[in-house]
Design an enzyme around this catalytic site. Structure first.
Site, short mmCIF file in Angstrom:
data_model
loop_
_atom_site.label_atom_id
_atom_site.label_comp_id
_atom_site.label_asym_id
_atom_site.label_seq_id
_atom_site.Cartn_x
_atom_site.Cartn_y
_atom_site.Cartn_z
N CYS A 103 0.80 -1.21 0.01
CA CYS A 103 0.01 -0.02 0.04
C CYS A 103 0.74 1.18 -0.06
O CYS A 103 0.64 2.38 -0.63
CB CYS A 103 -0.81 0.03 1.18
SG CYS A 103 -2.39 -1.10 0.93
N CYS A 144 -8.32 -2.82 -3.41
CA CYS A 144 -7.81 -3.53 -4.49
C CYS A 144 -8.24 -5.22 -4.47
O CYS A 144 -8.76 -5.82 -3.54
CB CYS A 144 -6.31 -3.66 -4.32
SG CYS A 144 -5.18 -2.01 -4.46
N CYS A 204 -7.13 -7.96 -2.05
CA CYS A 204 -7.51 -7.55 -0.73
C CYS A 204 -8.86 -7.40 -0.55
O CYS A 204 -9.08 -6.63 0.83
CB CYS A 204 -6.55 -6.47 -0.58
SG CYS A 204 -4.75 -6.73 -0.94
N CYS A 218 -4.96 1.43 5.18
CA CYS A 218 -3.86 1.28 4.07
C CYS A 218 -2.55 2.19 4.06
O CYS A 218 -1.59 2.14 3.42
CB CYS A 218 -4.58 1.32 2.66
SG CYS A 218 -5.18 2.81 2.30
#
EC number: 1.8.4.10
Length: 240
Positions: A115, A203, A206, A231
């Site tokens: 991240c 994402c 994730c 993140c």
């Protein structure tokens, strides 16, 4: 435009509705932008564009988003007729990281490094050129990390020597239900993934759908400690 007094603004905006907070943000800062990724952010765009037509909007393209998310970004751009500044990671940093650790290292050693490269670094570049930014953070997204943040704050994580960055959180006191009531009432565009069990969307590797009655952030970084589900964009929420 008079000098901005953070303490006064925090007192005056505490508990106020999103439009009041947005109006104050846009009245006090010309060089300000909305960070756009999810449903909350489009609600803010919908409100802000009725206050000021030339509002800046930016979005982070990590390179790992769902196809539906890319289509969603384009849908928002066309719906409002706005330019969206798409931010990408630094190629050299990303290439070196993937070469060393592969594409799925976050399942083993946590999401922070990935991240930091895909999100935090491009965000830092963008925020370096702004005086203030607007986010879609809500308290009930994560009581561990967002439960006691204010409507307007100094962004210590992205402020630098000689330059202070102010962050506005207009939807802070809204619930998810209020966000979706607004989306339905004003026909605001939303990500098609919301129709498939996704609530909080990041994402693709994730993010997963949540089960009925699960908290909306349960689908983000589900293999990690629930108290660390930031993140880095709002990393100060953990350090506070």
């Amino acid at each position: 435009m008079t000098a901005f007094d953070l303490n006064t603004a925090q007192t005056e905006l505490q508990g106020k509705n999103p439009r009041t907070i947005l109006k104050a943000a846009l009245a006090n800062f010309d060089n300000i932008a909305i960070s756009f990724s999810g449903a909350e952010d489009v609600v803010l765009i919908d409100m802000a564009i009725n206050i000021r037509k030339d509002i800046q909007v930016f979005s982070l393209d990590t390179g790992r988003l769902h196809p539906e998310t890319y289509r969603f970004i384009e849908k928002v751009r066309k719906h409002y007729g706005i330019a969206i500044d798409i931010l990408s990671p630094d190629r050299e940093q990303l290439d070196a990281f993937v070469k060393e650790k592969g594409l799925f290292s976050f399942y083993e050693d946590g999401h922070q490094q990935c991240c930091a490269i895909r999100k935090v670094e491009p965000l830092r570049r963008k925020l370096a050129g702004l005086d203030a930014w607007i986010t879609g953070q809500r308290k009930d997204q994560s009581l561990d990390t967002r439960g006691d943040i204010p409507e307007v704050q100094l962004d210590a994580g992205f402020s630098g020597p000689g330059k202070q960055l102010v962050k506005f959180n207009p939807l802070l006191n809204w619930s998810s239900a209020q966000v979706w009531d607004y989306i339905e009432a004003y026909r605001v565009p939303y990500n098609d993934l919301h129709q498939h069990g996704y609530i909080s969307i990041g994402c693709e590797p994730c993010t997963r759908p949540v089960l009925p009655n699960q908290h909306e952030r349960a689908g983000r970084w589900w293999w990690e400690d629930s108290a660390k589900k930031e993140c880095g964009l709002h990393g100060g929420n953990i350090d506070k």
